[in-house]
Motif scaffolding. Structure first.
Motif, short mmCIF file in Angstrom:
data_model
loop_
_atom_site.label_atom_id
_atom_site.label_comp_id
_atom_site.label_asym_id
_atom_site.label_seq_id
_atom_site.Cartn_x
_atom_site.Cartn_y
_atom_site.Cartn_z
N TYR A 2 0.90 -1.27 -0.15
CA TYR A 2 -0.21 -0.04 0.02
C TYR A 2 0.80 1.26 0.04
CZ TYR A 2 -3.80 -3.02 1.64
OH TYR A 2 -4.68 -4.15 1.66
N GLU A 3 1.90 1.36 0.81
CA GLU A 3 2.91 2.46 0.92
C GLU A 3 3.53 2.55 -0.44
OE1 GLU A 3 6.58 3.23 3.69
OE2 GLU A 3 4.70 2.84 4.74
N ARG A 4 3.99 1.40 -0.94
CA ARG A 4 4.81 1.47 -2.21
C ARG A 4 3.88 2.35 -3.25
NH1 ARG A 4 6.16 1.99 -6.82
NH2 ARG A 4 7.16 0.88 -8.15
N PHE A 5 2.61 2.01 -3.48
CA PHE A 5 1.72 2.49 -4.44
C PHE A 5 0.89 3.71 -3.82
CE2 PHE A 5 2.87 -1.70 -6.25
CZ PHE A 5 3.17 -1.17 -7.44
N SER A 6 1.03 4.03 -2.64
CA SER A 6 0.39 5.26 -2.31
C SER A 6 -0.99 5.32 -2.13
CB SER A 6 0.89 6.38 -2.88
OG SER A 6 2.16 6.72 -2.97
N VAL A 7 -1.63 4.09 -1.61
CA VAL A 7 -2.89 3.73 -1.58
C VAL A 7 -3.26 3.31 0.03
CG1 VAL A 7 -3.21 3.06 -3.97
CG2 VAL A 7 -2.71 1.08 -2.01
N LYS A 8 -4.43 3.27 0.45
CA LYS A 8 -4.97 3.03 1.86
C LYS A 8 -5.26 1.57 2.06
CE LYS A 8 -6.77 7.50 2.62
NZ LYS A 8 -7.99 8.47 2.60
N ASP A 9 -5.65 0.81 0.90
CA ASP A 9 -6.12 -0.44 1.11
C ASP A 9 -6.22 -1.30 -0.18
OD1 ASP A 9 -8.40 0.43 -0.26
OD2 ASP A 9 -9.61 0.70 1.66
N THR A 10 -6.75 -2.56 -0.24
CA THR A 10 -6.70 -3.48 -1.47
C THR A 10 -7.68 -2.89 -2.66
OG1 THR A 10 -6.24 -5.26 0.14
CG2 THR A 10 -6.70 -5.71 -2.04
N SER A 11 -8.69 -2.33 -1.90
CA SER A 11 -9.77 -1.84 -3.04
C SER A 11 -9.10 -0.76 -3.84
CB SER A 11 -11.01 -1.34 -2.20
OG SER A 11 -11.91 -0.82 -3.18
N GLU A 12 -8.24 0.34 -2.97
CA GLU A 12 -7.66 1.34 -3.81
C GLU A 12 -6.42 0.81 -4.85
OE1 GLU A 12 -6.47 4.98 -1.92
OE2 GLU A 12 -8.19 5.07 -0.58
N LYS A 24 -6.30 -2.07 -6.12
CA LYS A 24 -6.81 -2.54 -7.51
C LYS A 24 -7.08 -1.60 -8.66
CE LYS A 24 -8.59 -6.82 -5.29
NZ LYS A 24 -10.03 -7.44 -4.93
N LYS A 25 -7.60 -0.44 -7.99
CA LYS A 25 -7.81 0.54 -8.77
C LYS A 25 -6.81 1.55 -9.08
CE LYS A 25 -12.56 1.02 -6.66
NZ LYS A 25 -13.19 1.72 -5.80
N SER A 26 -5.82 1.52 -8.70
CA SER A 26 -4.58 2.20 -8.98
C SER A 26 -4.05 2.08 -10.20
CB SER A 26 -3.57 2.01 -7.71
OG SER A 26 -2.20 2.48 -8.26
N GLY A 27 -3.90 2.96 -11.10
CA GLY A 27 -3.32 2.79 -12.53
C GLY A 27 -1.93 2.44 -12.47
N PHE A 38 -5.63 -12.03 -4.15
CA PHE A 38 -5.26 -10.87 -2.92
C PHE A 38 -5.76 -11.90 -1.57
CE2 PHE A 38 -5.57 -7.86 -6.51
CZ PHE A 38 -4.21 -7.43 -6.43
N ARG A 39 -6.18 -12.79 -1.54
CA ARG A 39 -6.72 -13.46 -0.33
C ARG A 39 -5.39 -14.26 0.01
NH1 ARG A 39 -12.18 -15.88 -2.12
NH2 ARG A 39 -13.16 -13.95 -2.79
N LEU A 40 -4.59 -14.50 -0.73
CA LEU A 40 -3.38 -15.53 -0.35
C LEU A 40 -2.25 -14.70 -0.13
CD1 LEU A 40 -3.73 -17.98 -3.26
CD2 LEU A 40 -4.69 -18.22 -0.94
#
Length: 183
Positions: free
Chosen positions: A60-70, A72-75, A89-91
Motif C-alpha cells: 500500500y505504501e509503495r503505491f500510495s494507497v490505503k487498502d486493497t480496494s484502492e 486494485k483501482k490504482s493505475g 489477494f486473499r493469499l
C-alpha cells in the motif's frame, strides 16, 4: 554424533569426489556434516517472515494507497502488474510476490543459500542483477559488468560438466542483458 543426515545425493557425490580426487571419503563426509551444522545454525537465526498485514502495508505504501480496494483501482499498480496474471489477494504468497517485485527482499529471504542462490539472492525469486553480480550500480563500469558476467558464466554455463546449470545460466544471462542494455 551428527544431528543432521546426509542426503543420498551428497553421499554419492562424496564417494565420487573421493575416488576422483583420491581423498578419504570419511574426511569429506565430516566436512559435509560441518557445513550442514553451520547451515542449520544460520537458518535457526533467520528473521521471521512478515505477516500478511505487514506485506499489505508495504505494498500500500509503495503505491500510495490505503487498502486493497484502492490498490486494485490504482493505475500505477495495474500498469506495474500487467502481465503477472490474475492475482489472488486473499493469499499470502500473492502479497509475498508483490513485496519481492516492488518493495525488496523479504526479511526471511535475505542472505539465502542453496540452489539458485548467488551472492545471497535466490535468482528464481528476485530479479536483482546488481546484487547477483556483486556490483554497485553507481560505480560499476561496462567492463566490470562483463567481468562479473564471465565469472558467473564459467560456473553456470551448461557446458561446465561439474557446476553447469542451464536454468541458472539463463537467469544470469537475462540479468546481464538487462544491465548491459543500460550502458
Amino acid at each position: 554424533m551428527p544431528q543432521v543426515v546426509l542426503a543420498p545425493q551428497v553421499k554419492t557425490e562424496i564417494d565420487r569426489l573421493a575416488q576422483v580426487r583420491q581423498v578419504d571419503s570419511k574426511l569429506l563426509e565430516e566436512f559435509a556434516y560441518f557445513v550442514l551444522e553451520i547451515s542449520k545454525e544460520k537458518s535457526s537465526k533467520k528473521a521471521q517472515s512478515l505477516k500478511t498485514n505487514d506485506l499489505k502495508q508495504a505494498i500500500y505504501e509503495r503505491f500510495s494507497v490505503k487498502d486493497t480496494s484502492e490498490l486494485k483501482k490504482s493505475g500505477a499498480f495495474r500498469m506495474a502488474t500487467d502481465g503477472m496474471g490474475k492475482l489472488n489477494f486473499r493469499l499470502k504468497p500473492t502479497w509475498e510476490t508483490l513485496y519481492r517485485k516492488f518493495v525488496g527482499i523479504l526479511p526471511n529471504e535475505q542472505s539465502q543459500e542453496g540452489y539458485g542462490c548467488i551472492n545471497g539472492i535466490d535468482i528464481f525469486k528476485y530479479f536483482k542483477p546488481w546484487q547477483v553480480f556483486g556490483l554497485n550500480p553507481q560505480t560499476a563500469t561496462k567492463n566490470d559488468v562483463k567481468t562479473a558476467y564471465y565469472q558467473l558464466s564459467k560456473i553456470y554455463h551448461p557446458d561446465n560438466l561439474v557446476t553447469g546449470d542451464r536454468a541458472i545460466f539463463e537467469e544470469v544471462e537475462n540479468m546481464y542483458k538487462s544491465i548491459i542494455a543500460g550502458f
